[in-house]
Write a protein that holds these residues in place. Structure first.
Motif, PDB file in Angstrom:
ATOM      1  N   ALA A  61       0.844  -1.197   0.000  1.00  0.00           N
ATOM      2  CA  ALA A  61       0.000   0.000   0.000  1.00  0.00           C
ATOM      3  C   ALA A  61       0.876   1.243   0.000  1.00  0.00           C
ATOM      4  O   ALA A  61       2.021   1.220   0.456  1.00  0.00           O
ATOM      5  CB  ALA A  61      -0.902   0.001   1.223  1.00  0.00           C
ATOM      6  N   ALA A  94      -5.875   3.976   0.776  1.00  0.00           N
ATOM      7  CA  ALA A  94      -5.649   2.620   1.276  1.00  0.00           C
ATOM      8  C   ALA A  94      -6.156   2.511   2.714  1.00  0.00           C
ATOM      9  O   ALA A  94      -6.606   3.493   3.315  1.00  0.00           O
ATOM     10  CB  ALA A  94      -4.162   2.290   1.199  1.00  0.00           C
ATOM     11  N   TYR A 101       2.699   3.541   6.485  1.00  0.00           N
ATOM     12  CA  TYR A 101       2.962   2.959   5.154  1.00  0.00           C
ATOM     13  C   TYR A 101       4.460   2.799   4.883  1.00  0.00           C
ATOM     14  O   TYR A 101       4.886   2.776   3.728  1.00  0.00           O
ATOM     15  CB  TYR A 101       2.314   3.798   4.049  1.00  0.00           C
ATOM     16  CG  TYR A 101       0.832   4.013   4.256  1.00  0.00           C
ATOM     17  CD1 TYR A 101      -0.094   3.053   3.868  1.00  0.00           C
ATOM     18  CD2 TYR A 101       0.363   5.168   4.877  1.00  0.00           C
ATOM     19  CE1 TYR A 101      -1.456   3.241   4.090  1.00  0.00           C
ATOM     20  CE2 TYR A 101      -0.992   5.357   5.104  1.00  0.00           C
ATOM     21  CZ  TYR A 101      -1.893   4.389   4.704  1.00  0.00           C
ATOM     22  OH  TYR A 101      -3.248   4.570   4.932  1.00  0.00           O
ATOM     23  N   PRO A 159      -2.306  -3.908   0.250  1.00  0.00           N
ATOM     24  CA  PRO A 159      -2.531  -3.099  -0.953  1.00  0.00           C
ATOM     25  C   PRO A 159      -3.987  -3.046  -1.388  1.00  0.00           C
ATOM     26  O   PRO A 159      -4.318  -2.305  -2.312  1.00  0.00           O
ATOM     27  CB  PRO A 159      -1.681  -3.805  -2.006  1.00  0.00           C
ATOM     28  CG  PRO A 159      -1.694  -5.246  -1.583  1.00  0.00           C
ATOM     29  CD  PRO A 159      -1.685  -5.209  -0.074  1.00  0.00           C
ATOM     30  N   VAL A 207      -5.328  -0.728  -4.711  1.00  0.00           N
ATOM     31  CA  VAL A 207      -5.426   0.728  -4.714  1.00  0.00           C
ATOM     32  C   VAL A 207      -4.414   1.373  -5.661  1.00  0.00           C
ATOM     33  O   VAL A 207      -4.744   2.324  -6.386  1.00  0.00           O
ATOM     34  CB  VAL A 207      -5.251   1.275  -3.281  1.00  0.00           C
ATOM     35  CG1 VAL A 207      -5.308   2.803  -3.278  1.00  0.00           C
ATOM     36  CG2 VAL A 207      -6.327   0.721  -2.366  1.00  0.00           C
TER      37      VAL A 207
END
Length: 226
Positions: A61, A94, A101, A159, A207
């Motif tokens: 992600a 996300a 992240y 993700p 995403v």
């Protein structure tokens, strides 16, 4: 006694060296080699390129937020000196991440379901989600918010989002990009991965793949200009 001690010490050293070579060198090389042959894309990190430049991985992600800029044109900072971030309305967002992240620090919050910190974090994520999406979906209620929109994943880098989450966000993205809502839903379908092995889990929307497809659609709609 000393002779036996030397034998035991030698046996231990041999065992450590042998296991290091077998499990630390030979086995990883074997697995890597087999993976490169059987699934080269995944073995290479499932990297995604745009215009010849790597922009991410289908397995990780990305942060869909952007810095908040003050009246002086400078990025705002919080009390700790970190930049204040807000969701980019043009992007699908996300799942929340416990690691910001960061791909080199995958982890989950490690908080129990009855923890006050879990309650507060989930409430904050819920409020932020509603503030972002309700202007474009006035009928959205707390009960209608999917769990993946407010809860972090085990890795912090999942993700995928649920299709329900993507359908809600599609109204905002369509409005801010000035794309037909139906067209955005088509792109959501195109970016949806099925169940693992056909039976495990639920379909999920990638995403990164979806946001890149949106960039292409926006460019074609505006005659190549963003």
């Amino acid at each position: 006694m000393l002779s036996r001690l030397r034998r035991d010490l030698l046996s231990s050293i041999v065992a450590v060296v042998a296991l290091t070579v077998i499990l630390g060198v030979a086995y990883p090389l074997l697995v890597t080699g087999l993976s490169a042959v059987a699934m080269p894309d995944r073995a290479g990190g499932s990297l995604v390129e745009r215009g010849g430049t790597v922009v991410g991985s289908k397995l990780l992600a990305q942060d869909g937020r952007r810095p908040v800029v003050g009246a002086d044109g400078q990025p705002q900072e919080d009390a700790d000196g970190d930049p204040v971030l807000q969701a980019d309305p043009r992007l699908f967002q996300a799942r929340p991440s416990a690691t910001g992240y960061a791909a080199n620090a995958t982890a989950f919050a490690n908080l129990g379901p009855n923890s006050a910190d879990t309650r507060d974090a989930t409430k904050a994520n819920l409020d932020a989600y509603l503030a972002l999406e309700r202007p474009y979906d006035h009928d959205l209620t707390v009960a209608g918010v999917p769990a993946d929109a407010v809860q972090t994943s085990a890795s912090g880098l999942d993700p995928h989002i649920s299709r329900r989450n993507a359908w809600i966000q599609a109204r905002r993205v369509a409005a801010t990009r000035r794309l037909p809502y139906a067209r955005v839903l088509e792109l959501v379908d195109d970016a949806t991965d099925g169940r693992a092995l056909g039976v495990l889990g639920e379909p999920g929307v990638n995403v990164l793949a979806l946001n890149l497809a949106l960039d292409r659609a926006s460019s074609s709609t505006s005659g190549g200009a963003r």
